[in-house]
Motif scaffolding. Structure first.
Motif, PDB file in Angstrom:
ATOM      1  N   ALA A 204       0.820  11.099   7.241  1.00  0.00           N
ATOM      2  CA  ALA A 204       0.041  11.644   6.130  1.00  0.00           C
ATOM      3  C   ALA A 204       0.898  12.580   5.276  1.00  0.00           C
ATOM      4  CB  ALA A 204      -1.179  12.387   6.667  1.00  0.00           C
ATOM      5  N   LEU A 205       1.691  13.412   5.914  1.00  0.00           N
ATOM      6  CA  LEU A 205       2.559  14.343   5.174  1.00  0.00           C
ATOM      7  C   LEU A 205       3.657  13.600   4.413  1.00  0.00           C
ATOM      8  CD1 LEU A 205       2.946  17.157   7.875  1.00  0.00           C
ATOM      9  CD2 LEU A 205       1.616  17.267   5.751  1.00  0.00           C
ATOM     10  N   GLU A 208       2.289  11.605   1.410  1.00  0.00           N
ATOM     11  CA  GLU A 208       1.783  12.490   0.362  1.00  0.00           C
ATOM     12  C   GLU A 208       2.911  13.177  -0.399  1.00  0.00           C
ATOM     13  OE1 GLU A 208      -1.154  14.047  -1.986  1.00  0.00           O
ATOM     14  OE2 GLU A 208      -1.566  12.767  -0.256  1.00  0.00           O
ATOM     15  N   THR A 215      -0.315   8.114  -0.687  1.00  0.00           N
ATOM     16  CA  THR A 215      -1.416   9.033  -0.435  1.00  0.00           C
ATOM     17  C   THR A 215      -1.537   9.289   1.063  1.00  0.00           C
ATOM     18  OG1 THR A 215      -3.021   7.212  -0.298  1.00  0.00           O
ATOM     19  CG2 THR A 215      -2.707   8.237  -2.464  1.00  0.00           C
ATOM     20  N   TRP A 216      -2.235  10.345   1.400  1.00  0.00           N
ATOM     21  CA  TRP A 216      -2.311  10.770   2.805  1.00  0.00           C
ATOM     22  C   TRP A 216      -2.989   9.735   3.689  1.00  0.00           C
ATOM     23  CZ3 TRP A 216      -7.032  11.167   5.141  1.00  0.00           C
ATOM     24  CH2 TRP A 216      -8.147  11.221   4.302  1.00  0.00           C
ATOM     25  N   TRP A 217      -4.034   9.067   3.177  1.00  0.00           N
ATOM     26  CA  TRP A 217      -4.746   8.113   4.029  1.00  0.00           C
ATOM     27  C   TRP A 217      -3.874   6.901   4.349  1.00  0.00           C
ATOM     28  CZ3 TRP A 217      -5.484   3.157   2.470  1.00  0.00           C
ATOM     29  CH2 TRP A 217      -5.437   2.875   1.094  1.00  0.00           C
TER      30      TRP A 217
END
Length: 284
Positions: A204-205, A208, A215-217
């Motif tokens: 996620a990091l 992002e 994106t995080w998802w």
């Protein structure tokens, strides 16, 4: 005569089973070299990957010969394996496929210079080695061809290392239930959950903040996929080592074993990360 009670048994402290200091030192040193080559010049990093592939092939073919009497031809594998990585970087997927086909053909022809006894098992092992080591490694080179290729490769490396670290840390501390005792007795289900949790958080990091358009998802899904593929890769090499009756593939890296003992989770993870990044953010 008074009865003297037996002393209570001293609890055994958990150990990592390796020289942890050497393992950390070697790991940090390797990481520094890899990251430096990645961000200094992409072509230098491709060279590092090619060298790792050649050493990995040398270890694998050496163990096959020692333990099973299988003579997979190293010369065409080493030359072809390095060419596959370079072709993947220079010419993309088409170049990697052509180099792979030519390497397999070279293995078949090279082995013809020796007596026919054992020909089939030798060339079968050679073609397997070509796909197992250099072909999977070409996906690292393919990642590197994107405009943000250095960050994609760094994400791939970070997630794989974080997955392995999470599995080790959680499994060492909380592991109770064996994951695959006949293949790798040290692996636990708790360790797998640790790998998944750590890799998803890191994914996620990374998606992002490191990957353009990520994106995080997407990072959560990427981390989950990495944890699964890295674990399967580790189990796959453990299966090979059990069949060969060895603990490590080599001794080049103190505290780690051989080159192949470090590539086991990286190799099968490379195509997974490459594909998901293409799906999520495009070729770049």
């Amino acid at each position: 005569m008074p009865i003297v009670p037996e002393p209570a048994p001293v609890p055994q402290k958990k150990t990592a089973g390796r020289d942890l200091g050497a393992a950390i030192g070697v790991g940090v040193g390797l990481g520094a070299v890899i990251v430096a080559s990645l961000f200094v010049q992409k072509a230098v990093f491709v060279g590092v990957v090619a060298v790792a592939v050649v050493f990995g092939l040398w270890e694998l073919t050496s163990r096959l010969k020692e333990r099973k009497g299988i003579n997979a031809p190293l010369v065409p594998l080493a030359v072809g394996g390095a060419a596959m990585v370079v072709a993947g970087y220079a010419r993309g997927p088409e170049g990697a496929w052509v180099a792979t086909a030519l390497t397999a053909l070279a293995v078949l022809v090279w082995r013809m210079t020796e007596p026919p006894d054992g020909y089939l098992k030798d060339v079968t092992a050679g073609v397997f080695a070509a796909f197992y080591v250099p072909f999977l490694a070409t996906f690292v080179a393919l990642m590197l061809t994107a405009d943000d290729g250095d960050w994609r490769v760094l994400t791939f490396l970070v997630l794989t290392v974080v997955s392995d670290t999470g599995a080790y840390a959680v499994g060492w501390r909380f592991g109770r239930h064996k994951l695959a005792p006949r293949i790798s007795p040290g692996k636990t289900r708790e360790g797998l959950f640790g790998a998944i949790g750590f890799a998803m958080a890191a994914g996620a990091l990374c998606m992002e903040f490191l990957i353009d358009g990520g994106t995080w998802w997407q990072g959560l899904l990427l981390g989950l996929a990495v944890a699964v593929s890295a674990t399967l890769g580790d189990l796959g090499e453990s299966m090979i080592k059990r069949d060969l009756g060895i603990k490590d593939m080599g001794t080049l890296l103190p505290g780690h074993g051989g080159i192949m003992d470090r590539l086991d989770s990286l190799l099968p993870t490379a195509p997974v990360v490459w594909l998901l990044l293409v799906v999520f953010v495009g070729q770049g």
